[in-house]
Design an enzyme around this catalytic site. Sequence first.
Site, PDB file in Angstrom:
ATOM      1  N   SER A   1       0.835  -1.213   0.000  1.00 39.89           N
ATOM      2  CA  SER A   1       0.000   0.000   0.000  1.00 39.89           C
ATOM      3  C   SER A   1       0.871   1.266   0.000  1.00 39.89           C
ATOM      4  O   SER A   1       0.494   2.281  -0.601  1.00 39.89           O
ATOM      5  CB  SER A   1      -0.968   0.007   1.189  1.00 39.89           C
ATOM      6  OG  SER A   1      -0.279   0.270   2.379  1.00 39.89           O
TER       7      SER A   1
ATOM      8  N   MET B   1      10.662  -6.710   4.345  1.00 42.33           N
ATOM      9  CA  MET B   1      10.940  -7.371   5.614  1.00 42.33           C
ATOM     10  C   MET B   1      12.260  -8.155   5.616  1.00 42.33           C
ATOM     11  O   MET B   1      12.336  -9.251   6.178  1.00 42.33           O
ATOM     12  CB  MET B   1       9.763  -8.279   6.005  1.00 42.33           C
ATOM     13  CG  MET B   1       8.495  -7.485   6.253  1.00 42.33           C
ATOM     14  SD  MET B   1       8.788  -6.134   7.429  1.00 42.33           S
ATOM     15  CE  MET B   1       7.127  -5.659   7.849  1.00 42.33           C
TER      16      MET B   1
ATOM     17  N   HIS C   1       8.646   2.899   9.118  1.00 43.12           N
ATOM     18  CA  HIS C   1       8.352   1.982  10.234  1.00 43.12           C
ATOM     19  C   HIS C   1       7.119   2.513  10.978  1.00 43.12           C
ATOM     20  O   HIS C   1       7.003   3.716  11.227  1.00 43.12           O
ATOM     21  CB  HIS C   1       9.566   1.909  11.172  1.00 43.12           C
ATOM     22  CG  HIS C   1       9.350   0.945  12.290  1.00 43.12           C
ATOM     23  ND1 HIS C   1       9.396  -0.424  12.110  1.00 43.12           N
ATOM     24  CD2 HIS C   1       9.063   1.138  13.605  1.00 43.12           C
ATOM     25  CE1 HIS C   1       9.152  -1.025  13.257  1.00 43.12           C
ATOM     26  NE2 HIS C   1       8.950  -0.090  14.176  1.00 43.12           N
TER      27      HIS C   1
ATOM     28  N   GLU D   1      23.135   0.450   9.386  1.00 39.93           N
ATOM     29  CA  GLU D   1      23.341  -0.994   9.546  1.00 39.93           C
ATOM     30  C   GLU D   1      22.456  -1.597  10.641  1.00 39.93           C
ATOM     31  O   GLU D   1      22.229  -2.794  10.662  1.00 39.93           O
ATOM     32  CB  GLU D   1      24.821  -1.274   9.824  1.00 39.93           C
ATOM     33  CG  GLU D   1      25.651  -0.991   8.580  1.00 39.93           C
ATOM     34  CD  GLU D   1      27.146  -1.077   8.803  1.00 39.93           C
ATOM     35  OE1 GLU D   1      27.562  -1.627   9.839  1.00 39.93           O
ATOM     36  OE2 GLU D   1      27.891  -0.595   7.930  1.00 39.93           O
ATOM     37  N   ASP D   2      21.941  -0.753  11.550  1.00 40.82           N
ATOM     38  CA  ASP D   2      21.085  -1.276  12.620  1.00 40.82           C
ATOM     39  C   ASP D   2      19.620  -1.224  12.206  1.00 40.82           C
ATOM     40  O   ASP D   2      19.200  -0.297  11.500  1.00 40.82           O
ATOM     41  CB  ASP D   2      21.285  -0.454  13.899  1.00 40.82           C
ATOM     42  CG  ASP D   2      22.738  -0.480  14.338  1.00 40.82           C
ATOM     43  OD1 ASP D   2      23.333  -1.573  14.291  1.00 40.82           O
ATOM     44  OD2 ASP D   2      23.269   0.597  14.680  1.00 40.82           O
TER      45      ASP D   2
ATOM     46  N   ASP E   1      15.771  -0.509  11.987  1.00 48.60           N
ATOM     47  CA  ASP E   1      14.865   0.581  12.362  1.00 48.60           C
ATOM     48  C   ASP E   1      15.589   1.709  13.107  1.00 48.60           C
ATOM     49  O   ASP E   1      15.059   2.290  14.062  1.00 48.60           O
ATOM     50  CB  ASP E   1      13.692   0.044  13.216  1.00 48.60           C
ATOM     51  CG  ASP E   1      12.834  -0.948  12.432  1.00 48.60           C
ATOM     52  OD1 ASP E   1      12.763  -0.825  11.194  1.00 48.60           O
ATOM     53  OD2 ASP E   1      12.242  -1.846  13.051  1.00 48.60           O
TER      54      ASP E   1
HETATM   55  C1  GAR Z   1       3.824  -0.783   6.797  1.00 48.39           C
HETATM   56  O1  GAR Z   1       3.005  -0.551   7.878  1.00 48.39           O
HETATM   57  C2  GAR Z   1       5.263  -0.451   7.156  1.00 48.39           C
HETATM   58  O2  GAR Z   1       5.391   0.616   8.034  1.00 48.39           O
HETATM   59  C3  GAR Z   1       5.700  -1.736   7.784  1.00 48.39           C
HETATM   60  O3  GAR Z   1       5.137  -2.729   6.984  1.00 48.39           O
HETATM   61  C4  GAR Z   1       3.907  -2.263   6.451  1.00 48.39           C
HETATM   62  C5  GAR Z   1       3.908  -2.497   4.969  1.00 48.39           C
HETATM   63  O4  GAR Z   1       2.659  -2.182   4.430  1.00 48.39           O
HETATM   64  N1  GAR Z   1       7.124  -1.823   7.845  1.00 48.39           N
HETATM   65  C6  GAR Z   1       7.795  -2.318   8.887  1.00 48.39           C
HETATM   66  O5  GAR Z   1       7.252  -2.772   9.841  1.00 48.39           O
HETATM   67  C7  GAR Z   1       9.314  -2.273   8.736  1.00 48.39           C
HETATM   68  N2  GAR Z   1       9.939  -2.445   9.987  1.00 48.39           N
HETATM   69  P1  GAR Z   1       2.459  -2.043   2.878  1.00 48.39           P
HETATM   70  O6  GAR Z   1       3.057  -3.306   2.240  1.00 48.39           O
HETATM   71  O7  GAR Z   1       0.996  -1.963   2.684  1.00 48.39           O
HETATM   72  O8  GAR Z   1       3.195  -0.813   2.425  1.00 48.39           O
END
Ligand code: GAR
Length: 253
Positions: free
Chosen positions: A12, A89, A108, A141-142, A144
Amino acid sequence: MKIAVFISGRGSNLKALIDSAKAKAFPAEIALVVSNKATAGGLSYAAEENIPHFAVSPKDYPDKQTYEAAIIELLSAHQIDIVCLAGFMKLLSPYFIGHFHGPILNIHPSLLPAYKGLHTHERVIVAGEEYSGCTVHHVTEDMDAGPIIVQKKVKVSKNETPDTLAAKILKKEHQAYAQAIRIVVSELKAYTSQTTTKNEEENIMASPTPTPTKVDPEEIQRYQLTWTRFTVISKYSIIFIALVLVIMALTLL
Ligand code: GAR
Protein backbone atom coordinates in the site's frame (compact mmCIF):
# COMPACT_ATOMS: atom_id res chain seq x y z
CA MET A 1 15.60 11.37 -9.53
CA LYS A 2 14.81 7.68 -9.94
CA ILE A 3 13.44 5.68 -7.05
CA ALA A 4 13.42 1.94 -6.46
CA VAL A 5 10.78 0.71 -4.00
CA PHE A 6 11.48 -2.55 -2.17
CA ILE A 7 8.45 -4.48 -0.92
CA SER A 8 7.59 -7.84 0.62
CA GLY A 9 3.80 -7.92 0.62
CA ARG A 10 0.66 -5.81 0.21
CA GLY A 11 2.43 -2.71 -1.11
CA SER A 12 0.00 0.00 0.00
CA ASN A 13 2.94 2.36 0.58
CA LEU A 14 4.21 1.56 -2.91
CA LYS A 15 0.76 2.37 -4.34
CA ALA A 16 0.68 5.68 -2.44
CA LEU A 17 4.13 6.56 -3.80
CA ILE A 18 3.13 5.68 -7.36
CA ASP A 19 0.11 7.98 -6.99
CA SER A 20 2.17 10.81 -5.45
CA ALA A 21 4.73 10.55 -8.24
CA LYS A 22 1.99 11.19 -10.81
CA ALA A 23 1.80 14.81 -9.66
CA LYS A 24 3.87 17.06 -11.91
CA ALA A 25 5.51 18.80 -8.98
CA PHE A 26 6.74 15.53 -7.46
CA PRO A 27 10.54 15.53 -7.81
CA ALA A 28 11.07 11.83 -8.53
CA GLU A 29 9.75 8.88 -10.50
CA ILE A 30 9.18 5.32 -9.34
CA ALA A 31 11.49 3.59 -11.78
CA LEU A 32 11.84 0.12 -10.27
CA VAL A 33 10.09 -2.20 -7.83
CA VAL A 34 11.89 -5.10 -6.17
CA SER A 35 10.25 -7.74 -4.02
CA ASN A 36 11.92 -10.55 -2.11
CA LYS A 37 8.75 -12.61 -2.68
CA ALA A 38 7.18 -13.51 -6.02
CA THR A 39 3.77 -13.63 -4.29
CA ALA A 40 3.90 -10.02 -3.01
CA GLY A 41 0.55 -8.42 -3.86
CA GLY A 42 2.22 -5.04 -4.34
CA LEU A 43 3.94 -6.26 -7.54
CA SER A 44 0.57 -5.90 -9.29
CA TYR A 45 0.62 -2.10 -8.71
CA ALA A 46 3.93 -1.93 -10.55
CA ALA A 47 2.61 -4.15 -13.35
CA GLU A 48 -0.51 -1.95 -13.77
CA GLU A 49 1.68 1.11 -14.23
CA ASN A 50 4.28 -0.63 -16.43
CA ILE A 51 6.98 -0.01 -13.85
CA PRO A 52 9.85 -2.51 -14.20
CA HIS A 53 9.41 -4.98 -11.33
CA PHE A 54 11.38 -8.01 -10.20
CA ALA A 55 10.95 -10.71 -7.59
CA VAL A 56 14.44 -11.47 -6.37
CA SER A 57 14.32 -14.29 -3.84
CA PRO A 58 17.24 -14.90 -1.48
CA LYS A 59 16.51 -18.62 -1.89
CA ASP A 60 17.89 -18.45 -5.43
CA TYR A 61 21.32 -17.29 -4.27
CA PRO A 62 24.05 -19.15 -2.36
CA ASP A 63 24.49 -16.38 0.24
CA LYS A 64 23.25 -12.94 1.28
CA GLN A 65 26.08 -11.04 -0.42
CA THR A 66 25.46 -12.67 -3.81
CA TYR A 67 21.74 -11.95 -3.37
CA GLU A 68 22.34 -8.30 -2.55
CA ALA A 69 24.90 -7.97 -5.36
CA ALA A 70 22.18 -9.10 -7.81
CA ILE A 71 19.84 -6.39 -6.49
CA ILE A 72 22.59 -3.76 -6.70
CA GLU A 73 23.13 -4.73 -10.32
CA LEU A 74 19.41 -4.16 -10.98
CA LEU A 75 19.64 -0.76 -9.30
CA SER A 76 22.57 0.33 -11.43
CA ALA A 77 20.97 -1.03 -14.63
CA HIS A 78 17.94 1.19 -13.88
CA GLN A 79 20.10 4.15 -12.79
CA ILE A 80 18.44 4.34 -9.39
CA ASP A 81 19.23 7.33 -7.16
CA ILE A 82 17.18 6.50 -4.06
CA VAL A 83 16.01 3.23 -2.51
CA CYS A 84 12.78 3.24 -0.49
CA LEU A 85 12.01 0.26 1.71
CA ALA A 86 8.24 0.01 2.00
CA GLY A 87 7.33 -3.02 4.07
CA PHE A 88 10.50 -4.79 2.89
CA MET A 89 10.94 -7.37 5.61
CA LYS A 90 14.59 -8.20 5.02
CA LEU A 91 17.45 -6.57 6.83
CA LEU A 92 19.97 -5.12 4.39
CA SER A 93 23.57 -5.97 5.20
CA PRO A 94 26.52 -3.57 5.52
CA TYR A 95 27.59 -4.89 2.08
CA PHE A 96 24.42 -3.48 0.45
CA ILE A 97 24.55 -0.23 2.41
CA GLY A 98 28.20 0.25 1.44
CA HIS A 99 27.70 -0.57 -2.23
CA PHE A 100 24.60 1.49 -3.06
CA HIS A 101 25.80 5.06 -3.34
CA GLY A 102 22.55 6.86 -2.66
CA PRO A 103 20.10 7.39 0.18
CA ILE A 104 18.23 4.32 1.47
CA LEU A 105 15.00 5.17 3.27
CA ASN A 106 12.70 3.03 5.39
CA ILE A 107 9.24 3.45 6.86
CA HIS A 108 8.35 1.98 10.23
CA PRO A 109 4.95 2.06 11.99
CA SER A 110 6.03 3.59 15.29
CA LEU A 111 7.48 6.77 16.67
CA LEU A 112 11.12 5.65 16.49
CA PRO A 113 13.33 5.13 18.38
CA ALA A 114 10.44 3.60 20.35
CA TYR A 115 9.07 0.21 19.30
CA LYS A 116 11.59 -1.01 16.75
CA GLY A 117 10.96 -4.42 15.20
CA LEU A 118 7.79 -6.45 14.79
CA HIS A 119 4.34 -6.43 16.49
CA THR A 120 4.61 -2.69 17.07
CA HIS A 121 0.90 -1.93 17.50
CA GLU A 122 0.31 -4.75 20.02
CA ARG A 123 3.23 -3.54 22.13
CA VAL A 124 2.07 0.11 21.97
CA ILE A 125 -1.43 -0.85 23.16
CA VAL A 126 -0.18 -3.16 25.92
CA ALA A 127 2.13 -0.40 27.15
CA GLY A 128 -0.87 1.98 27.31
CA GLU A 129 0.82 4.61 25.11
CA GLU A 130 -1.22 7.75 24.45
CA TYR A 131 0.34 8.31 21.03
CA SER A 132 1.88 6.23 18.30
CA GLY A 133 2.65 6.98 14.66
CA CYS A 134 5.09 6.34 11.86
CA THR A 135 8.64 7.28 11.00
CA VAL A 136 10.54 7.61 7.72
CA HIS A 137 14.26 7.43 8.36
CA HIS A 138 17.60 6.87 6.64
CA VAL A 139 18.73 3.27 6.77
CA THR A 140 21.88 2.38 8.67
CA GLU A 141 23.34 -0.99 9.55
CA ASP A 142 21.09 -1.28 12.62
CA MET A 143 17.43 -2.26 12.31
CA ASP A 144 14.87 0.58 12.36
CA ALA A 145 17.58 3.06 13.26
CA GLY A 146 19.19 5.97 11.40
CA PRO A 147 18.46 9.69 11.12
CA ILE A 148 14.75 10.53 11.12
CA ILE A 149 13.35 12.44 8.13
CA VAL A 150 9.60 12.63 8.87
CA GLN A 151 7.42 11.50 11.76
CA LYS A 152 3.63 11.57 12.01
CA LYS A 153 1.65 11.09 15.21
CA VAL A 154 -1.77 9.53 15.89
CA LYS A 155 -3.70 9.32 19.15
CA VAL A 156 -4.24 5.84 20.53
CA SER A 157 -7.96 5.53 21.38
CA LYS A 158 -9.26 3.81 24.52
CA ASN A 159 -10.68 0.79 22.74
CA GLU A 160 -7.96 0.61 20.11
CA THR A 161 -7.04 -2.78 18.64
CA PRO A 162 -3.78 -3.54 16.79
CA ASP A 163 -5.78 -3.58 13.54
CA THR A 164 -7.55 -0.23 14.06
CA LEU A 165 -4.29 1.38 15.14
CA ALA A 166 -2.43 -0.10 12.13
CA ALA A 167 -5.09 1.28 9.77
CA LYS A 168 -4.94 4.73 11.37
CA ILE A 169 -1.16 4.82 11.15
CA LEU A 170 -1.09 3.45 7.58
CA LYS A 171 -3.00 6.54 6.36
CA LYS A 172 -0.28 8.70 7.89
CA GLU A 173 2.45 6.50 6.39
CA HIS A 174 1.08 7.18 2.91
CA GLN A 175 1.51 10.93 3.44
CA ALA A 176 4.81 10.66 5.32
CA TYR A 177 6.75 8.72 2.65
CA ALA A 178 6.04 11.19 -0.16
CA GLN A 179 6.92 14.07 2.17
CA ALA A 180 10.21 12.41 3.16
CA ILE A 181 11.15 11.87 -0.49
CA ARG A 182 10.55 15.56 -1.26
CA ILE A 183 12.87 16.49 1.61
CA VAL A 184 15.59 14.01 0.60
CA VAL A 185 15.48 15.01 -3.08
CA SER A 186 15.78 18.69 -2.25
CA GLU A 187 18.69 17.93 0.11
CA LEU A 188 20.36 15.87 -2.63
CA LYS A 189 19.89 18.65 -5.19
CA ALA A 190 21.30 21.26 -2.82
CA TYR A 191 24.29 18.99 -2.10
CA THR A 192 24.87 18.33 -5.83
CA SER A 193 24.74 22.01 -6.75
CA GLN A 194 27.09 22.85 -3.85
CA THR A 195 29.65 20.25 -4.96
CA THR A 196 29.30 21.32 -8.61
CA THR A 197 30.01 24.95 -7.71
CA LYS A 198 32.97 23.85 -5.57
CA ASN A 199 34.37 21.78 -8.45
CA GLU A 200 33.94 24.70 -10.85
CA GLU A 201 35.79 26.97 -8.41
CA GLU A 202 38.57 24.38 -8.08
CA ASN A 203 38.84 24.21 -11.85
CA ILE A 204 39.24 27.98 -12.04
CA MET A 205 41.90 27.88 -9.31
CA ALA A 206 43.83 25.06 -10.96
CA SER A 207 46.29 26.08 -13.68
CA PRO A 208 44.32 25.96 -16.90
CA THR A 209 45.30 23.51 -19.62
CA PRO A 210 46.48 25.63 -22.57
CA THR A 211 44.04 25.55 -25.43
CA PRO A 212 45.81 24.81 -28.71
CA THR A 213 45.53 27.80 -31.02
CA LYS A 214 44.47 27.12 -34.56
CA VAL A 215 47.15 28.31 -37.03
CA ASP A 216 46.13 29.85 -40.35
CA PRO A 217 48.22 28.13 -43.16
CA GLU A 218 48.17 31.32 -45.29
CA GLU A 219 49.77 33.20 -42.45
CA ILE A 220 52.58 30.59 -42.31
CA GLN A 221 53.16 31.03 -46.06
CA ARG A 222 53.28 34.85 -45.70
CA TYR A 223 55.76 34.49 -42.85
CA GLN A 224 57.99 32.10 -44.82
CA LEU A 225 58.00 34.46 -47.87
CA THR A 226 58.98 37.46 -45.74
CA TRP A 227 61.78 35.46 -44.12
CA THR A 228 63.14 34.31 -47.51
CA ARG A 229 63.10 37.91 -48.83
CA PHE A 230 64.90 39.12 -45.73
CA THR A 231 67.68 36.51 -46.00
CA VAL A 232 68.23 37.18 -49.76
CA ILE A 233 68.38 40.99 -49.25
CA SER A 234 70.75 40.57 -46.28
CA LYS A 235 73.05 38.28 -48.29
CA TYR A 236 73.33 40.76 -51.22
CA SER A 237 73.78 43.73 -48.85
CA ILE A 238 76.74 42.02 -47.17
CA ILE A 239 78.36 41.27 -50.59
CA PHE A 240 77.75 44.89 -51.66
CA ILE A 241 79.30 46.33 -48.45
CA ALA A 242 82.27 43.96 -48.79
CA LEU A 243 82.86 45.11 -52.40
CA VAL A 244 82.67 48.79 -51.37
CA LEU A 245 85.23 48.13 -48.61
CA VAL A 246 87.57 46.33 -51.03
CA ILE A 247 87.33 49.21 -53.58
CA MET A 248 88.01 51.79 -50.83
CA ALA A 249 91.04 49.84 -49.66
CA LEU A 250 92.44 49.57 -53.21
CA THR A 251 91.91 53.31 -53.76
CA LEU A 252 93.84 54.13 -50.59
CA LEU A 253 96.75 51.93 -51.64
C1 GAR B 1 3.82 -0.78 6.80
O1 GAR B 1 3.00 -0.55 7.88
C2 GAR B 1 5.26 -0.45 7.16
O2 GAR B 1 5.39 0.62 8.03
C3 GAR B 1 5.70 -1.74 7.78
O3 GAR B 1 5.14 -2.73 6.98
C4 GAR B 1 3.91 -2.26 6.45
C5 GAR B 1 3.91 -2.50 4.97
O4 GAR B 1 2.66 -2.18 4.43
N1 GAR B 1 7.12 -1.82 7.84
C6 GAR B 1 7.80 -2.32 8.89
O5 GAR B 1 7.25 -2.77 9.84
C7 GAR B 1 9.31 -2.27 8.74
N2 GAR B 1 9.94 -2.45 9.99
P1 GAR B 1 2.46 -2.04 2.88
O6 GAR B 1 3.06 -3.31 2.24
O7 GAR B 1 1.00 -1.96 2.68
O8 GAR B 1 3.19 -0.81 2.42
